[in-house]
Design a protein around this motif. Structure first.
Motif, short mmCIF file in Angstrom:
data_model
loop_
_atom_site.label_atom_id
_atom_site.label_comp_id
_atom_site.label_asym_id
_atom_site.label_seq_id
_atom_site.Cartn_x
_atom_site.Cartn_y
_atom_site.Cartn_z
N VAL A 38 52.42 129.60 117.99
CA VAL A 38 52.77 128.70 116.89
C VAL A 38 53.64 129.36 115.83
O VAL A 38 54.53 128.72 115.27
CB VAL A 38 51.53 128.05 116.25
N LEU A 39 53.40 130.64 115.53
CA LEU A 39 54.27 131.32 114.58
C LEU A 39 55.65 131.54 115.20
O LEU A 39 56.67 131.24 114.58
CB LEU A 39 53.66 132.65 114.14
N GLY A 40 55.68 132.04 116.43
CA GLY A 40 56.96 132.25 117.10
C GLY A 40 57.73 130.96 117.28
O GLY A 40 58.96 130.92 117.16
N THR A 41 57.01 129.87 117.55
CA THR A 41 57.67 128.58 117.72
C THR A 41 58.18 128.04 116.39
O THR A 41 59.32 127.55 116.30
CB THR A 41 56.70 127.58 118.38
N GLY A 42 57.37 128.13 115.34
CA GLY A 42 57.84 127.71 114.02
C GLY A 42 59.01 128.55 113.54
O GLY A 42 59.95 128.04 112.91
N TRP A 43 58.97 129.83 113.87
CA TRP A 43 60.06 130.73 113.47
C TRP A 43 61.36 130.34 114.19
O TRP A 43 62.42 130.26 113.58
CB TRP A 43 59.68 132.17 113.79
N PHE A 44 61.25 130.11 115.51
CA PHE A 44 62.42 129.69 116.27
C PHE A 44 62.97 128.38 115.73
O PHE A 44 64.20 128.21 115.62
CB PHE A 44 62.07 129.54 117.75
N ALA A 45 62.09 127.44 115.38
CA ALA A 45 62.55 126.16 114.84
C ALA A 45 63.36 126.37 113.57
O ALA A 45 64.41 125.75 113.37
CB ALA A 45 61.37 125.25 114.57
N ALA A 46 62.88 127.27 112.69
CA ALA A 46 63.60 127.53 111.44
C ALA A 46 64.93 128.23 111.70
O ALA A 46 65.95 127.92 111.07
CB ALA A 46 62.72 128.38 110.52
N VAL A 47 64.96 129.15 112.67
CA VAL A 47 66.20 129.83 113.02
C VAL A 47 67.18 128.85 113.65
O VAL A 47 68.38 128.82 113.32
CB VAL A 47 65.91 131.01 113.98
N ALA A 48 66.68 128.00 114.57
CA ALA A 48 67.54 127.02 115.22
C ALA A 48 68.11 126.02 114.21
O ALA A 48 69.24 125.53 114.37
CB ALA A 48 66.75 126.28 116.30
N ALA A 49 67.33 125.72 113.17
CA ALA A 49 67.79 124.81 112.12
C ALA A 49 68.67 125.52 111.09
O ALA A 49 69.15 124.87 110.15
CB ALA A 49 66.59 124.17 111.43
N GLU A 50 68.85 126.81 111.28
CA GLU A 50 69.67 127.63 110.38
C GLU A 50 69.17 127.57 108.95
O GLU A 50 69.95 127.48 107.98
CB GLU A 50 71.16 127.26 110.49
N ALA A 51 67.84 127.63 108.79
CA ALA A 51 67.26 127.74 107.46
C ALA A 51 67.70 129.05 106.83
O ALA A 51 67.79 130.07 107.51
CB ALA A 51 65.74 127.69 107.55
N GLY A 52 67.97 129.03 105.53
CA GLY A 52 68.42 130.25 104.87
C GLY A 52 68.67 130.02 103.40
O GLY A 52 68.40 128.93 102.86
N PRO A 53 69.20 131.03 102.72
CA PRO A 53 69.44 130.94 101.28
C PRO A 53 70.30 129.74 100.91
O PRO A 53 71.29 129.43 101.58
CB PRO A 53 70.15 132.27 100.97
N GLY A 94 70.04 113.73 96.58
CA GLY A 94 71.29 113.11 96.15
C GLY A 94 71.93 112.24 97.21
O GLY A 94 73.16 112.06 97.22
N GLY A 95 71.10 111.72 98.11
CA GLY A 95 71.60 110.83 99.15
C GLY A 95 72.16 111.54 100.37
O GLY A 95 72.57 110.87 101.33
N LEU A 96 72.14 112.87 100.39
CA LEU A 96 72.80 113.61 101.47
C LEU A 96 71.88 113.95 102.64
O LEU A 96 72.32 113.97 103.79
CB LEU A 96 73.40 114.92 100.92
N GLY A 97 70.63 114.25 102.38
CA GLY A 97 69.72 114.72 103.42
C GLY A 97 69.61 116.24 103.42
O GLY A 97 70.28 116.95 102.65
N ALA A 98 68.77 116.75 104.29
CA ALA A 98 68.50 118.19 104.37
C ALA A 98 69.64 118.91 105.08
O ALA A 98 70.30 118.36 105.96
CB ALA A 98 67.19 118.44 105.10
N HIS A 99 69.83 120.20 104.70
CA HIS A 99 70.74 121.04 105.47
C HIS A 99 70.14 121.39 106.83
O HIS A 99 70.84 121.51 107.83
CB HIS A 99 71.02 122.36 104.73
N SER A 100 68.82 121.60 106.83
CA SER A 100 68.10 122.08 108.01
C SER A 100 66.83 121.27 108.17
O SER A 100 66.10 121.07 107.20
CB SER A 100 67.73 123.56 107.84
N THR A 101 66.55 120.84 109.40
CA THR A 101 65.34 120.07 109.64
C THR A 101 64.61 120.63 110.85
O THR A 101 65.22 120.87 111.90
CB THR A 101 65.66 118.58 109.87
#
Length: 337
Positions: free
Chosen positions: A146-161, A227-234
């Motif tokens: 679950v941690l590795g999967t959640g981590w991959f999901a965040a990386v695949a979604a390009e979560a970042g600063p 602001g009507g745009l949506g998330a950068h990463s989901t």
């Protein structure tokens, strides 16, 4: 040995099973120190997937008991963390970081038991230096899926600063996707959740906002926050038609969806996808790619993903662990053989 078998939907029993043995020179047999019930185990439990007399479990940590003659990277006595897909970790696909799609990949199963056979042990298992402190075992167990999967999901979604991250799904994977997004530097993390206990843990892992609405109502609430745009990463961590469409629609043009929920009858309308301008990346998480980094973060006590286990039971009580998760009385059940 004793192990968990699902005979039919809702019918989970702990019973005597044959001890695993080395069948190939690349195998290892481990004594399971901790296992757990996965959200994906609930699909067959609820009858959404076919099941008949299936040994259960694919998340595990343990101590190596035996190794095949070709195993070099782990030895008897090592405390190891593995992943739910065995991989050789040497093929071209593995070297690109997608060990779950290794050319020799095979699923690891039957780990809700006292012992388990792990194929391709050299590429699948990562040894932990020494013997970990007992309180770190749940977190190391979380790393196996679950941690590795959640981590991959965040990386695949390009979560970042500077990014706003939306998380669809408040189970263990979604919650650890929150933790991963925070570690990766996301500025704002919005979790879709209707459950107070999960909302609280999400906030402690780094969520900044909670939206209770689902589907298109949830999408509208998220866009109102952005602001009507949506998330950068989901992060999509459920696997249903509604959750996938919610993830795509919650993401701004040019944004990224990391999808890791095991899909069930998901079909994305081609025209909507075409005009969304959204990137999709996901599938079975290549947990092995992240294990060395995640294990070190856990040993250094910089992350505590084991907090997703809110029910800790002996293996013999596995049926209750399944019931509790099915009824949402527990986020995730840890089983101790």
């Amino acid at each position: 040995m004793r192990g968990v078998v699902m005979h039919a939907p809702g019918d989970v029993r702990v019973e005597d099973r044959d001890d695993p043995r080395i069948t190939r020179p690349t195998d290892a047999v481990i004594k399971v120190e901790a296992a757990c019930v996965c959200g994906s185990d609930l699909w067959p439990y609820r009858g959404a997937d076919q099941v008949s007399d299936r040994p259960m479990g694919h998340e595990y940590v343990g101590v190596v008991e035996q190794t095949g003659s070709d195993v070099r990277n782990v030895k008897v006595g090592d405390f190891v963390v593995g992943s739910f897909f065995a991989s050789d970790d040497t093929c071209e696909i593995c070297r690109a970081g997608y060990q779950s799609r290794c050319v020799n990949a095979e699923p690891v199963g039957g780990t809700q038991a006292q012992y388990a056979r792990v194929p391709l042990a050299d590429g699948t298992l990562v040894a932990v230096p020494g013997t970990p402190d007992a309180d770190l075992v749940p977190s190391l167990l979380a790393a196996s899926d679950v941690l590795g999967t959640g981590w991959f999901a965040a990386v695949a979604a390009e979560a970042g600063p500077g990014k706003t991250v939306a998380v669809v799904g408040d189970g263990a994977v979604g919650l650890l996707g929150v933790l991963a997004a925070r570690r990766l530097g996301a500025e704002r993390i919005v979790v879709f959740s209707r459950h107070a206990d999960r909302q609280k843990l999400a906030a402690e892992f780094g969520a900044t906002d909670v939206i209770a609405e689902r589907g298109d109502e949830g999408v509208k609430a998220l866009k109102d926050l952005t602001g009507g745009l949506g998330a950068h990463s989901t992060i999509e961590a459920v696997g249903t038609q509604q959750s996938m469409m919610q993830a795509v629609r919650a993401t701004r043009p040019g944004g990224h969806v990391g999808y890791v929920g095991v899909t069930h009858d998901v079909a994305i309308p081609g025209e909507e996808l075409f005009f969304s301008g959204v990137h999709l990346h996901g599938g079975p998480a290549p947990v092995r790619r992240f294990l060395p980094e995640l294990i070190q973060l856990i040993l250094d006590r910089r992350i505590d993903p084991g907090r997703v286990f809110d029910l800790d039971l002996p293996l013999e009580d596995a049926a209750e662990g399944y019931r509790a998760m099915d009824e949402r009385r527990a986020i995730k059940t840890l089983l101790r053989p």
